[in-house]
Design a protein around this motif. Sequence first.
Motif: not given
Length: 344
Positions: A219-220, A223, A266, A271, A330
């Motif tokens: 997930h990171e 980003h 975010y 997201e 998140h």
Amino acid sequence: MTIPAFYFDGKTSRKYAVFLTVEDDTAYLTGDIDRQCPIGQLRVSERLNRAARKVTFPDGAYLEVQDNPAFNDLLAATRHRDSLVVRIQQNWRATLAALAALVAVVVLGYIYLLPAAANLIAKSLPVAVDRQIGQGTLEFLDRHMLAPTKLPAARREALIRRFRALTSPPEQWPQYQILFRHSKIGPNAFALPSGDIVLTDEIVLLLQDDDAIMGVLAHELGHLHERHLMRRLIQSSAIGAAATVLFGDVSAVIANIPTVLLDMKYSRDAEREADDYAIAMFKANGMSRAALASVFEKLGGHESGGKREDGKETDKAGGAAGMAAYLSSHPSSAERVQRILQAP
Ligand SMILES: [Zn+2]
């Protein structure tokens, strides 16, 4: 109608006292100077509060007229038309309409143009800028909120090795390094523009399940791939810069910087994009998306208090309070978990 005025030849500063009259579309000056000129060739300055108005001749000579009401009568009599801008300025209804239009443009720009512009700028910025901002941020966080990791080196290396061994999603694989830190902010994970993905010891201990930790990393990485943080920074600086231009207040820009760095929130869209990246990565590696969804399920469950998987009560420092940090950037929701599990 005769109006007193001062005449300047446009070359010297000498002031001539004259009288202005208009007849048959011709302006006549009498007094210190005798001159005439068709009014079609004269340029009349805009009407500004209490300022003397200026009537300019084709050769650069000009008149300064102090008596505004009388002069306005004269202009009206000679059917002089102010420019559109001046007429709008003097009409409050039109002014209000213009203001409303400006607000609409700013709001629409904020919603639609700014993110697009920030994206373009982020993409055209040299990588060195991202790296510098990322490194600066990490130094700041290390000084104020993070401490060296206490996780055993073997554990850290195993996690890094596991993630490195995963196949990337079809898109490009951004450059990244995984860093571990003990934190005063509880379980958290974030990606800096330099490519540093920071995992706190607390989130590793809390999630336990390595697949879930891979999910957080993926997930990171999403980003990072979308350069979300840079885009956010650029957007907020743009707003600050616009505020400076509009209100002449530089402090707005300066005040903004730490907020953006610390409050790494975010948008929902960002997201979703990062989730999509993680989903694609899990799919490419034949991993169960339940592990990815469990990140938000687990964290969401902890937020409302309750028991940890090992049966211990959540403690304030590492549990419920800490959860808020990751969850605030998140937000966990049933909708989000559903999306991760059911995305095609
Ligand atoms: Zn995220």
